[in-house]
Motif scaffolding. Structure first.
Motif, PDB file in Angstrom:
ATOM      1  N   LYS A 148     -37.401 -72.376  14.795  1.00 30.62           N
ATOM      2  CA  LYS A 148     -37.913 -72.703  13.522  1.00 30.62           C
ATOM      3  C   LYS A 148     -38.925 -71.830  12.889  1.00 30.62           C
ATOM      4  O   LYS A 148     -38.727 -71.495  11.571  1.00 30.62           O
ATOM      5  CB  LYS A 148     -38.634 -74.239  13.876  1.00 30.62           C
ATOM      6  N   ILE A 149     -39.526 -70.938  13.665  1.00 29.58           N
ATOM      7  CA  ILE A 149     -40.196 -69.907  13.052  1.00 29.58           C
ATOM      8  C   ILE A 149     -39.395 -68.948  12.264  1.00 29.58           C
ATOM      9  O   ILE A 149     -39.467 -68.448  11.269  1.00 29.58           O
ATOM     10  CB  ILE A 149     -40.912 -69.034  14.146  1.00 29.58           C
ATOM     11  N   GLU A 150     -38.160 -68.560  12.940  1.00 27.60           N
ATOM     12  CA  GLU A 150     -37.045 -67.660  12.478  1.00 27.60           C
ATOM     13  C   GLU A 150     -36.573 -68.319  11.462  1.00 27.60           C
ATOM     14  O   GLU A 150     -36.259 -67.466  10.298  1.00 27.60           O
ATOM     15  CB  GLU A 150     -36.079 -67.556  13.588  1.00 27.60           C
ATOM     16  N   GLU A 151     -36.428 -69.620  11.153  1.00 27.85           N
ATOM     17  CA  GLU A 151     -35.873 -70.226  10.025  1.00 27.85           C
ATOM     18  C   GLU A 151     -36.762 -70.390   8.988  1.00 27.85           C
ATOM     19  O   GLU A 151     -36.360 -70.148   7.588  1.00 27.85           O
ATOM     20  CB  GLU A 151     -35.162 -71.541  10.508  1.00 27.85           C
ATOM     21  N   GLY A 187     -39.094 -77.834  31.998  1.00 30.51           N
ATOM     22  CA  GLY A 187     -37.839 -78.200  30.954  1.00 30.51           C
ATOM     23  C   GLY A 187     -38.407 -78.600  29.713  1.00 30.51           C
ATOM     24  O   GLY A 187     -38.035 -77.935  28.533  1.00 30.51           O
ATOM     25  N   ALA A 188     -39.076 -79.422  29.769  1.00 34.51           N
ATOM     26  CA  ALA A 188     -39.885 -79.851  28.393  1.00 34.51           C
ATOM     27  C   ALA A 188     -40.529 -78.999  27.950  1.00 34.51           C
ATOM     28  O   ALA A 188     -40.696 -78.753  26.496  1.00 34.51           O
ATOM     29  CB  ALA A 188     -40.984 -81.230  28.649  1.00 34.51           C
ATOM     30  N   PHE A 189     -41.425 -78.024  28.382  1.00 30.69           N
ATOM     31  CA  PHE A 189     -42.062 -76.776  27.680  1.00 30.69           C
ATOM     32  C   PHE A 189     -41.027 -76.116  27.189  1.00 30.69           C
ATOM     33  O   PHE A 189     -41.372 -75.360  25.984  1.00 30.69           O
ATOM     34  CB  PHE A 189     -42.989 -76.121  28.843  1.00 30.69           C
ATOM     35  N   ALA A 190     -39.984 -75.559  27.994  1.00 32.06           N
ATOM     36  CA  ALA A 190     -38.962 -74.842  27.265  1.00 32.06           C
ATOM     37  C   ALA A 190     -38.230 -74.997  26.130  1.00 32.06           C
ATOM     38  O   ALA A 190     -37.974 -74.477  25.203  1.00 32.06           O
ATOM     39  CB  ALA A 190     -37.874 -74.392  28.487  1.00 32.06           C
ATOM     40  N   ILE A 191     -37.997 -76.618  26.299  1.00 28.51           N
ATOM     41  CA  ILE A 191     -37.290 -77.304  24.784  1.00 28.51           C
ATOM     42  C   ILE A 191     -38.299 -76.897  23.779  1.00 28.51           C
ATOM     43  O   ILE A 191     -37.864 -76.572  22.706  1.00 28.51           O
ATOM     44  CB  ILE A 191     -37.105 -78.637  25.110  1.00 28.51           C
ATOM     45  N   LYS A 192     -39.356 -77.124  23.813  1.00 25.58           N
ATOM     46  CA  LYS A 192     -40.480 -76.961  22.607  1.00 25.58           C
ATOM     47  C   LYS A 192     -40.552 -75.477  22.409  1.00 25.58           C
ATOM     48  O   LYS A 192     -40.621 -75.175  21.370  1.00 25.58           O
ATOM     49  CB  LYS A 192     -41.876 -77.501  23.284  1.00 25.58           C
ATOM     50  N   HIS A 193     -40.726 -74.689  23.481  1.00 23.16           N
ATOM     51  CA  HIS A 193     -40.965 -73.126  23.096  1.00 23.16           C
ATOM     52  C   HIS A 193     -39.724 -72.897  22.410  1.00 23.16           C
ATOM     53  O   HIS A 193     -39.666 -72.086  21.280  1.00 23.16           O
ATOM     54  CB  HIS A 193     -41.047 -72.449  24.327  1.00 23.16           C
TER      55      HIS A 193
END
Length: 411
Positions: A38-41, A26-32
């Motif tokens: 943010k890359i898209e933004e 879950g923590a990994f998914a949030i980060k991913h």
């Protein structure tokens, strides 16, 4: 290790491992997903800024993000039109970004959420090469505080620790129940061995004592000798029946025999099972009653021989506990797709302490084992009904007698 995996204890560890793995994923998914968003933004504006810096142009400073650029030698390039306020932490920021510079200069992109000393406790860093005339001349970085990510992570950890606490309580409760059941099972095994020993020892002791008496010619009276032989035969038959019951129960419980089923004339089956008990009732001065509802039972789909076996066990049990001049009743009831056969006696009933364990091995109402029988009959009946896909249950209220009910599927 073998003992651990042969018990149900491993289930608790598997649950705990799955739970912790789920939280980490879950923590990994949030980060991913945060990084992806943010890359898209941020990548499009960074690409535009990089193109301007490559041409020697400068940009206006903004509070939304921080831009830093370095040449291939790691020297900072001035990218802002205004000088801004010098920061004592500028060197710390540059040192952190310089660690990504070799990767950027090699033509790769860097994306990371990390603490940047002198800028933010948690920031997203996006870096890419500065390209001029097809040649990499340096690297440019965009830093933006990751407040939303931190908030999401804090919320996630809150849920994590709350669910971890709840999960731990549940697992501890599971382990407590498991340990209690394991201890109860161990005690049942001990009681089972003790009961087997008692049940086997009693007839063997009688046979041995009587045989020794006859072998030593202590008894010379022919009538007494015949009596001793009769007792030996009776005890041998009792021992043989006990061993046969043990083998039958073991076979039923471990081999899970599939019984052949067919359409059964239910009334005929009941009458066949009751026939020998009708003769016995006269000898014991008991009343055996078969109600009219039994005679109107529909055909059922089951195994005739096994149903007779179960009814024989239930009738035998009822006859043992019916009082002198007592009554045993075979009744029936039809509900929907099921037919019920009820075997009742007006004996002393079953105490509430024994009732939950009545289908267990060697369960007897008189715990001193003074009654006849091995105590295995009801266990055998229960196993047979389970493997037929049917139910058997008992109703008893102290002194009001006992009723055993079996179900059969209508044909």
């Amino acid at each position: 290790m073998k003992r651990l995996f042969s018990s149900k204890l491993w289930i608790a560890f598997v649950i705990l491992a799955i739970f912790i793995s789920g939280q980490l994923l879950g923590a990994f998914a949030i980060k991913h997903y945060f990084i992806e968003s943010k890359i898209e933004e941020l990548q499009p504006p960074l690409t535009l800024i990089g193109e301007e810096v490559a041409k020697g142009d400068k940009i206006s400073r903004t509070d939304d993000f921080l831009v830093k650029a370095f040449d291939v030698h790691g020297k900072e390039m001035d990218v802002y039109t205004d000088e801004g306020v010098p920061s004592s932490d500028n060197a710390k920021v540059n040192k952190k970004l310089a660690s990504y510079l070799p990767k950027i200069i090699s033509g790769k992109m860097a994306v990371e959420i990390h603490e940047v000393p002198g800028y933010s406790k948690r920031a997203i860093i996006i870096g890419q090469p500065i390209v001029h005339n097809g040649k990499v001349t340096g690297g440019i970085f965009l830093l933006k505080e990751a407040r939303a990510y931190q908030a999401a992570l804090d919320g996630f950890y809150l849920v994590f620790f709350v669910t971890l606490a709840i999960g731990t309580i549940i697992i501890l409760a599971f382990l407590t129940v498991f340990i209690r059941e394991k201890n109860e099972l161990d005690q049942m095994r001990k009681d089972y061995v003790a009961n087997i020993s008692h049940e086997l020892k009693t007839p063997l002791s009688s046979i041995k004592a009587l045989t020794e008496t006859l072998a030593d010619h202590v008894v010379t009276d022919p009538e007494k000798i015949d009596q001793y032989y009769s007792i030996i035969l009776r005890e041998s038959a009792r021992l043989e029946k006990l061993i046969a019951d043990l083998l039958e129960l073991s076979r039923l419980q471990h081999k899970k025999v599939a019984f052949d089923k067919s359409v059964v004339d239910t009334k005929e089956v009941i009458e066949e099972a009751a026939e020998p008990f009708a003769i016995l009732a006269d000898e014991l001065d008991l009343q055996l009653q078969i109600t009219e509802r039994v005679k109107n039972l529909p055909e059922t789909y089951s195994n005739k021989d096994r149903i007779i076996q179960v009814l024989t066990i239930l009738l035998d049990n009822a006859f043992k506990f019916a009082p002198e001049q007592g009554r045993v009743v075979i009744d029936a009831k039809t509900t929907g797709k099921k037919a019920e056969i009820r075997v009742s006696d007006n004996g002393p009933g079953i105490s509430k302490e024994i009732l939950p364990h009545i289908f267990g091995r060697f369960t007897k109402e008189d715990l001193s084992h003074t009654s006849t029988g091995s105590g295995l009959g009801l266990s055998i009946a229960h196993e047979i009904m389970e493997q037929l896909g049917e139910k058997i249950r008992v109703e008893s209220k102290g002194d009001s007698g006992t009723t055993f009910i079996i179900t059969l599927r209508r044909a």
